[in-house]
Design an enzyme around this catalytic site. Structure first.
Site, short mmCIF file in Angstrom:
data_model
loop_
_atom_site.label_atom_id
_atom_site.label_comp_id
_atom_site.label_asym_id
_atom_site.label_seq_id
_atom_site.Cartn_x
_atom_site.Cartn_y
_atom_site.Cartn_z
N ASP A 20 0.84 -1.20 0.00
CA ASP A 20 0.00 0.00 0.00
C ASP A 20 0.88 1.26 0.00
O ASP A 20 0.38 2.38 -0.05
CB ASP A 20 -1.00 -0.01 1.16
CG ASP A 20 -0.33 -0.10 2.52
OD1 ASP A 20 0.91 -0.21 2.58
OD2 ASP A 20 -1.07 -0.06 3.54
N SER A 21 2.22 1.05 -0.01
CA SER A 21 3.14 2.17 -0.24
C SER A 21 2.92 2.75 -1.64
O SER A 21 3.43 3.83 -1.95
CB SER A 21 4.60 1.71 -0.08
OG SER A 21 4.84 0.53 -0.82
N ASP A 28 -1.06 -6.05 -0.05
CA ASP A 28 -1.52 -5.42 1.20
C ASP A 28 -3.02 -5.20 1.18
O ASP A 28 -3.57 -4.66 0.21
CB ASP A 28 -0.86 -4.03 1.34
CG ASP A 28 0.44 -4.08 2.11
OD1 ASP A 28 0.61 -4.99 2.94
OD2 ASP A 28 1.28 -3.18 1.90
N LYS A 61 -1.42 -9.40 2.91
CA LYS A 61 -0.70 -8.97 4.11
C LYS A 61 -1.58 -7.98 4.88
O LYS A 61 -2.21 -7.11 4.27
CB LYS A 61 0.65 -8.33 3.74
CG LYS A 61 1.42 -7.75 4.93
CD LYS A 61 2.87 -7.47 4.61
CE LYS A 61 3.14 -6.17 3.90
NZ LYS A 61 2.72 -4.96 4.64
N GLU A 102 -1.67 -5.46 8.54
CA GLU A 102 -0.87 -4.85 9.60
C GLU A 102 -1.56 -5.02 10.95
O GLU A 102 -2.74 -4.71 11.09
CB GLU A 102 -0.70 -3.34 9.33
CG GLU A 102 0.14 -3.04 8.11
CD GLU A 102 0.38 -1.55 7.90
OE1 GLU A 102 0.01 -0.73 8.78
OE2 GLU A 102 0.94 -1.20 6.84
N GLU A 151 8.91 -4.30 10.74
CA GLU A 151 9.38 -3.01 10.20
C GLU A 151 9.93 -2.13 11.30
O GLU A 151 9.29 -1.91 12.33
CB GLU A 151 8.21 -2.32 9.48
CG GLU A 151 8.62 -0.96 8.89
CD GLU A 151 7.65 -0.43 7.85
OE1 GLU A 151 6.69 -1.12 7.48
OE2 GLU A 151 7.87 0.73 7.41
O1 KIV Z 1 3.58 -1.15 1.68
C1 KIV Z 1 4.76 -1.50 1.73
O2 KIV Z 1 5.59 -1.19 0.87
C2 KIV Z 1 5.17 -2.32 2.88
C3 KIV Z 1 6.62 -2.60 3.04
C4 KIV Z 1 7.32 -1.38 3.50
C5 KIV Z 1 6.88 -3.75 3.92
O3 KIV Z 1 4.36 -2.74 3.64
#
Ligand code: KIV
Length: 272
Positions: free
Chosen positions: A52-53, A91, A121, A123, A190
């Site tokens: 989600d980055s 994510d 994934k 969080e 992280e």
């Molecule tokens: O969204 C992302 O890029 C991440 C990584 C930093 C692990 O969750």
């Protein structure tokens, strides 16, 4: 995918646990589109995270909070079309799994069905245990994410190192054990102290993938745009840059602009 039909073997969640058992480090990077995912996959990466980055590095938002499920599915489907070998993890974006476990399962199912990705994934630890368990019960592989969890940035207030204090470190250890027991195939840790990450990696049998969590974990993940040097402003200690693409792209665009302006492009060989 069998070895007889293709000259590669697809990476699975099972391959990752074998890699941990053998002591082979796992290499993971983000990707958000078809072209880059294809390059990263052919270069031999083990896991591609559709992070989600994308909210930051693709859409230009300050945080990861605004990205939607539809947008994540669009990025994930594009990545999946470019990948033959790597495991593709996606994510679940903020707001699609925290309210209740049924919503979490619906979100995870949409990602799997509409993108063709291999895992999701999420969080968090104990606070989202129900959601994680429900998704796992549906047969969807889940990766955990503990330590600095960017979707909670407004709770933390800063992006500094997490779990430096004993109480938070103890909490993180319990969460990691819970994620393993629930059936997660791996955990991203992280920005936590290297010693703590080492302890967690030794304590659990599932692969621990670090970002700013030191060398003594089972693998590493970084954001693709960061290792390519596409953003000079972002320079955390844990980042290693392998290119200065920011400068290279700028040079190429400047040269193209000059060539067009001085009528050098296209030349006789570059037209029909
Ligand atoms: O969204 C992302 O890029 C991440 C990584 C930093 C692990 O969750």
């Amino acid at each position: 995918m069998s070895k007889t039909t293709k000259d590669y073997i697809r990476i699975t969640t099972h391959s990752l646990s074998e890699m941990k058992a053998k002591g082979e480090k796992i290499a993971m990077l983000t990707a958000y589109d078809y072209t880059m995912a294809g390059i990263v996959d052919k270069a031999g990466i083990d896991v591609i995270l559709v992070g989600d980055s994308a909210s930051n590095v693709v859409a230009g938002h300050e945080t990861t909070l605004p990205i939607t499920l539809e947008q994540m599915i669009y990025h994930a489907a594009s990545v999946v079309r470019g990948v033959e070998r790597a495991l593709v993890v996606v994510d679940l974006p903020f707001g699609t799994y925290q309210a209740d476990s049924k919503e979490a399962l619906r979100s995870a199912i949409r990602i799997m069905k509409e993108s063709g990705a291999h895992a999701v994934k999420l969080e968090g630890g104990s606070q989202i245990q129900d959601s994680i368990e429900r998704i796992l019960q549906a047969g969807i592989p889940v990766m955990g994410h503990l330590g600095l969890t960017p979707q909670s940035i407004y709770k933390f207030g800063t992006y500094t190192v997490r779990a430096k204090e004993e109480v938070e470190a103890e909490h993180l250890i319990q969460d990691a054990q819970m994620l393993e027991k629930a059936g997660c195939f791996g955990i991203v840790l992280e920005k936590i102290p290297a010693k703590l990450a080492d302890k967690v990696a030794k304590m659990v049998n599932i692969p621990i993938i670090g970002i700013g969590a030191g060398a003594d974990v089972d693998g590493q993940v970084l954001v693709l745009n960061d290792i390519l040097g596409m953003n000079k402003e972002f320079s955390p200690r844990f980042l290693r840059r392998y290119l200065n693409l920011d400068e290279e792209i700028s040079k190429a665009v400047k040269s193209y602009t000059i060539d067009v302006k001085r009528k050098d492009f296209p030349n006789n060989k570059e037209q029909y």
